[in-house]
Motif scaffolding. Structure first.
Motif, PDB file in Angstrom:
ATOM      1  N   ASP A  57      -5.974 -22.944  34.390  1.00  0.00           N
ATOM      2  CA  ASP A  57      -4.670 -23.281  33.832  1.00  0.00           C
ATOM      3  C   ASP A  57      -4.554 -22.684  32.425  1.00  0.00           C
ATOM      4  O   ASP A  57      -5.446 -22.849  31.597  1.00  0.00           O
ATOM      5  N   GLN A  58      -3.466 -21.985  32.156  1.00  0.00           N
ATOM      6  CA  GLN A  58      -3.284 -21.334  30.862  1.00  0.00           C
ATOM      7  C   GLN A  58      -3.142 -22.335  29.723  1.00  0.00           C
ATOM      8  O   GLN A  58      -3.290 -21.979  28.557  1.00  0.00           O
ATOM      9  N   SER A  59      -2.848 -23.578  30.046  1.00  0.00           N
ATOM     10  CA  SER A  59      -2.716 -24.592  29.007  1.00  0.00           C
ATOM     11  C   SER A  59      -4.060 -24.979  28.406  1.00  0.00           C
ATOM     12  O   SER A  59      -4.124 -25.681  27.398  1.00  0.00           O
ATOM     13  N   GLY A  60      -5.144 -24.525  29.035  1.00  0.00           N
ATOM     14  CA  GLY A  60      -6.479 -24.862  28.551  1.00  0.00           C
ATOM     15  C   GLY A  60      -7.010 -26.153  29.108  1.00  0.00           C
ATOM     16  O   GLY A  60      -8.101 -26.597  28.744  1.00  0.00           O
ATOM     17  N   ASN A  61      -6.279 -26.792  29.983  1.00  0.00           N
ATOM     18  CA  ASN A  61      -6.727 -28.044  30.606  1.00  0.00           C
ATOM     19  C   ASN A  61      -6.770 -27.839  32.119  1.00  0.00           C
ATOM     20  O   ASN A  61      -6.012 -28.448  32.869  1.00  0.00           O
ATOM     21  N   GLY A  62      -7.658 -26.954  32.552  1.00  0.00           N
ATOM     22  CA  GLY A  62      -7.672 -26.550  33.952  1.00  0.00           C
ATOM     23  C   GLY A  62      -8.621 -27.313  34.844  1.00  0.00           C
ATOM     24  O   GLY A  62      -8.700 -27.024  36.044  1.00  0.00           O
ATOM     25  N   ASP A  63      -9.369 -28.271  34.286  1.00  0.00           N
ATOM     26  CA  ASP A  63     -10.330 -29.010  35.101  1.00  0.00           C
ATOM     27  C   ASP A  63      -9.621 -30.049  35.962  1.00  0.00           C
ATOM     28  O   ASP A  63      -8.735 -30.775  35.495  1.00  0.00           O
ATOM     29  N   ARG A  64     -10.028 -30.106  37.233  1.00  0.00           N
ATOM     30  CA  ARG A  64      -9.502 -31.101  38.162  1.00  0.00           C
ATOM     31  C   ARG A  64     -10.679 -31.865  38.777  1.00  0.00           C
ATOM     32  O   ARG A  64     -11.737 -31.306  39.033  1.00  0.00           O
ATOM     33  N   ILE A  65     -10.452 -33.136  39.043  1.00  0.00           N
ATOM     34  CA  ILE A  65     -11.496 -33.993  39.613  1.00  0.00           C
ATOM     35  C   ILE A  65     -10.995 -34.631  40.896  1.00  0.00           C
ATOM     36  O   ILE A  65      -9.827 -35.037  40.994  1.00  0.00           O
ATOM     37  N   CYS A  66     -11.873 -34.691  41.889  1.00  0.00           N
ATOM     38  CA  CYS A  66     -11.593 -35.393  43.136  1.00  0.00           C
ATOM     39  C   CYS A  66     -12.698 -36.418  43.358  1.00  0.00           C
ATOM     40  O   CYS A  66     -13.875 -36.115  43.140  1.00  0.00           O
ATOM     41  N   PHE A  67     -12.320 -37.621  43.765  1.00  0.00           N
ATOM     42  CA  PHE A  67     -13.337 -38.617  44.093  1.00  0.00           C
ATOM     43  C   PHE A  67     -12.826 -39.524  45.199  1.00  0.00           C
ATOM     44  O   PHE A  67     -11.623 -39.724  45.362  1.00  0.00           O
ATOM     45  N   ASN A  68     -13.769 -40.037  45.982  1.00  0.00           N
ATOM     46  CA  ASN A  68     -13.459 -40.960  47.065  1.00  0.00           C
ATOM     47  C   ASN A  68     -13.988 -42.341  46.736  1.00  0.00           C
ATOM     48  O   ASN A  68     -15.077 -42.484  46.159  1.00  0.00           O
ATOM     49  N   VAL A  69     -13.211 -43.358  47.077  1.00  0.00           N
ATOM     50  CA  VAL A  69     -13.621 -44.754  46.929  1.00  0.00           C
ATOM     51  C   VAL A  69     -13.168 -45.485  48.186  1.00  0.00           C
ATOM     52  O   VAL A  69     -11.971 -45.661  48.415  1.00  0.00           O
ATOM     53  N   GLY A  70     -14.127 -45.871  49.031  1.00  0.00           N
ATOM     54  CA  GLY A  70     -13.766 -46.535  50.282  1.00  0.00           C
ATOM     55  C   GLY A  70     -12.921 -45.631  51.156  1.00  0.00           C
ATOM     56  O   GLY A  70     -13.308 -44.502  51.470  1.00  0.00           O
ATOM     57  N   ARG A  71     -11.739 -46.103  51.550  1.00  0.00           N
ATOM     58  CA  ARG A  71     -10.830 -45.328  52.400  1.00  0.00           C
ATOM     59  C   ARG A  71      -9.939 -44.390  51.593  1.00  0.00           C
ATOM     60  O   ARG A  71      -9.114 -43.676  52.156  1.00  0.00           O
ATOM     61  N   GLU A  72     -10.082 -44.414  50.278  1.00  0.00           N
ATOM     62  CA  GLU A  72      -9.148 -43.712  49.405  1.00  0.00           C
ATOM     63  C   GLU A  72      -9.751 -42.416  48.851  1.00  0.00           C
ATOM     64  O   GLU A  72     -10.961 -42.329  48.621  1.00  0.00           O
ATOM     65  N   LEU A  73      -8.864 -41.439  48.609  1.00  0.00           N
ATOM     66  CA  LEU A  73      -9.240 -40.161  48.023  1.00  0.00           C
ATOM     67  C   LEU A  73      -8.255 -39.854  46.901  1.00  0.00           C
ATOM     68  O   LEU A  73      -7.038 -39.899  47.104  1.00  0.00           O
ATOM     69  N   TYR A  74      -8.771 -39.547  45.705  1.00  0.00           N
ATOM     70  CA  TYR A  74      -7.930 -39.306  44.534  1.00  0.00           C
ATOM     71  C   TYR A  74      -8.161 -37.908  43.979  1.00  0.00           C
ATOM     72  O   TYR A  74      -9.276 -37.366  44.039  1.00  0.00           O
ATOM     73  N   PHE A  75      -7.096 -37.349  43.399  1.00  0.00           N
ATOM     74  CA  PHE A  75      -7.147 -36.031  42.774  1.00  0.00           C
ATOM     75  C   PHE A  75      -6.391 -36.119  41.450  1.00  0.00           C
ATOM     76  O   PHE A  75      -5.201 -36.421  41.422  1.00  0.00           O
TER      77      PHE A  75
END
Length: 561
Positions: A57-75
């Motif tokens: 990302d050109q804004s300099g904040n290009g890191d993305r995180i994904c994690f799962n908790v139980g039945r849920e998946l977040y991004f």
């Protein structure tokens, strides 16, 4: 932060810890979890896992995180040490029915600010390819469903309808993109099988038929026999029991697998040939990782140990004990692993200036660690000092950091540096708190002085911390020297090993290899730890309650959130 000590203090959760580089601090405002921040009831659920990707990302904040908790998946956008986490604004959130996410992996080659390819493995055996930026689901693997059910999968992310798993019905234990490929990925299952897929091909509407491609000791590889190319391209059957995790070497040419039968098996991936094996002291192996240069592999598991295996020599070179229960994750820290050549380095100033300069020097050096590590075994006449840093987390809720130093890597060569804080606990080791200088001439040089000052505790500092170290040994080295060693001996006597590996190169006895002491061993969570990832400015851990924690590296913490 609670100071180290005995009794109640030993059970207090730490919010910071100190190594030779400085103080690592838990950034409470950078904690990621479910939006309600309520601890997850983890009983019966699959381990929480975390994946990262940078979308440039050109804004300099290009890191993305994904994690799962139980039945849920977040991004989420991952803000790390820079800003507080905003849990109210996930980029994507998915809730599954009838199955749970177990693992996931981003394709770093194809990631952009507009699109990412994320593979997700599930407890019921499926693999899903999704784009959480576009909020799309493009493909489903190992799931034969009707068009109606497939539309429901893609629109509501449910899998409650009865379906047929034509390839493998068991839980997905690990999924990874093949290094350097935009379309190939590898999936392992609790059945002990691995499958190679291509996202461009379908899985077919009938069960695959296989023909043998290659067979060896406790493994076989089959191709999918079909008139037209279909998934899976290859089926690997490895060992006995679940294949718990695999990891590709840094160059992508080799594959390390750890299984419930206690074996580490390392394959030449393209040639589908076995390179070497190692056996745990007892129990299954649960996790595995490679050193940045691909010369060493660390595995952990149900023997509560971390085992270091030499890829070149195909043998165990060290074991480490600091955990009181199963080791769930091992990982190398590419940014602290150091390589020093004996070249002069000018320095003047105070001790504080020296520390700042050395930390800055270490940061600049991290970018070329892998290439410089390759020089270690070259014919270059300049002495090279190397220290590998790796970490481990376990079901005992503890984080351990370890240094693998040249006195372990090259036990028959004269030491060119001061021995680091990692102690070798065997009969030939000197008493704790001593510093060994093998070459006074080298130690007179500026670079050697710098390395020793940066990489070791002084004798005075060690004496001052002797009381603390004694307490630490009560729950690490002392633990294995008494209760655990009796447990190990009892198990080896009462449970016969069909392969009779104990005492061989596959599984040396405890007294036959150096036993490492952790640099630090800290309780950092209430529930078992399931994630350890080293990033440039922090390290990330996660526990089964669903809390993903960021620990700022020394000098990297932003004070104003």
């Amino acid at each position: 932060m609670a100071t180290e000590g005995g009794g109640k203090e030993m059970n207090e959760i730490k919010t910071q810890f100190t190594t030779r580089e400085g103080v690592y601090k838990l950034l409470t405002h950078s904690e990621y979890s479910r939006p309600n921040r309520v601890p997850f009831n983890s009983q019966g659920s699959n381990p929480v896992k975390v994946s990262f990707v940078n979308v440039n990302d050109q804004s300099g904040n290009g890191d993305r995180i994904c994690f799962n908790v139980g039945r849920e998946l977040y991004f989420y956008i991952y803000k790390g040490v820079r800003k507080a986490a905003d849990l109210s604004k996930p980029i994507d959130k998915r809730i599954y029915k009838g199955t749970q996410p177990t693992c996931h992996d981003f394709n770093h080659l194809t990631a952009t600010a507009e699109s990412v390819s994320l593979l997700v493995g599930f407890s019921a055996g499926q693999v899903q390819l999704i784009d959480p930026i576009k909020k799309e689901t493009s493909k489903l693997f190992n799931e034969e469903v009707s068009l109606e059910s497939r539309d429901q999968w893609f629109s509501t992310f449910s899998a409650h309808d009865p379906t047929i798993k034509l390839i493998d019905k068991s839980r997905v234990t690990c999924v990874k993109w093949v290094p350097g490929s935009e379309s190939l990925f590898l999936v392992s299952h609790a059945s002990g099988s691995m499958y190679l897929y291509n996202v461009e091909h379908t899985c077919g509407t009938t069960a695959p038929h296989y023909q043998l491609l290659k067979q060896g000791e406790n493994y076989s590889v089959h191709t999918c026999k079909s008139k037209s190319t279909r998934n899976p391209l290859l089926k690997w059957t490895v060992g006995d029991g679940a294949l718990n995790e695999f990891a590709f070497s840094p160059d992508g040419k080799f594959l390390a697998c750890v299984s419930q039968d206690g074996f580490l098996r390392v394959f030449n991936f393209d040639a589908v040939e076995l390179h070497g094996t190692m056996k745990s002291y007892f129990g299954g192996l649960l996790c595995v990782c490679w050193s940045p240069d691909g010369k060493y592999i660390v595995a952990g598991g149900e023997d509560d140990l971390v085992t270091v295996w030499s890829f070149l020599d195909c043998r165990v070179i060290a074991r480490g004990h600091g955990h009181k229960s199963w080791v769930s994750v091992v990982a190398f820290d590419h940014y602290t692993t150091s390589v020093e050549e004996s070249e002069p380095m000018e320095f003047s100033g105070s001790d504080e200036d020296f520390q700042d300069q050395m930390i800055h020097f270490g940061r600049d050096r991290a970018n070329s660690t892998q290439s410089r590590l390759s020089k270690r075994n070259s014919t270059d006449s300049r002495p090279v000092s190397v220290t590998y840093r790796f970490g481990s987390v376990g079901q005992d809720t503890q984080l351990c950091l370890w240094d693998l130093t040249e006195d372990i890597l090259f036990p028959h060569l004269p030491l060119s540096r001061t021995r680091t804080h990692t102690n070798v606990m065997n009969a030939t080791s000197p008493p704790a708190g001593t510093t060994i200088i093998a070459n006074a001439g080298i130690m007179d040089s500026a670079i050697a002085t710098g390395v020793s000052k940066f990489a070791t505790l002084s004798l005075h500092d060690r004496k001052e911390r002797h009381h603390e170290k004694d307490h630490k040994r009560n729950h690490s080295m002392g633990h294995i020297s008494s209760k655990s060693s009796d447990k190990l001996n009892l198990l080896t006597k009462t449970k016969s090993d069909p392969a009779k590996t104990l005492g061989t190169l596959l599984c040396p006895r405890m007294e036959d290899v150096p036993l490492l002491e952790p640099l630090i061993c800290k309780k950092i969570a209430h529930e078992r730890l399931t994630v350890l990832i080293f990033l440039e400015d922090c390290l990330v851990t996660a526990c089964q309650e669903g809390f993903i924690c960021t620990w700022g590296r020394p000098g990297k913490v932003v004070s104003s959130f």
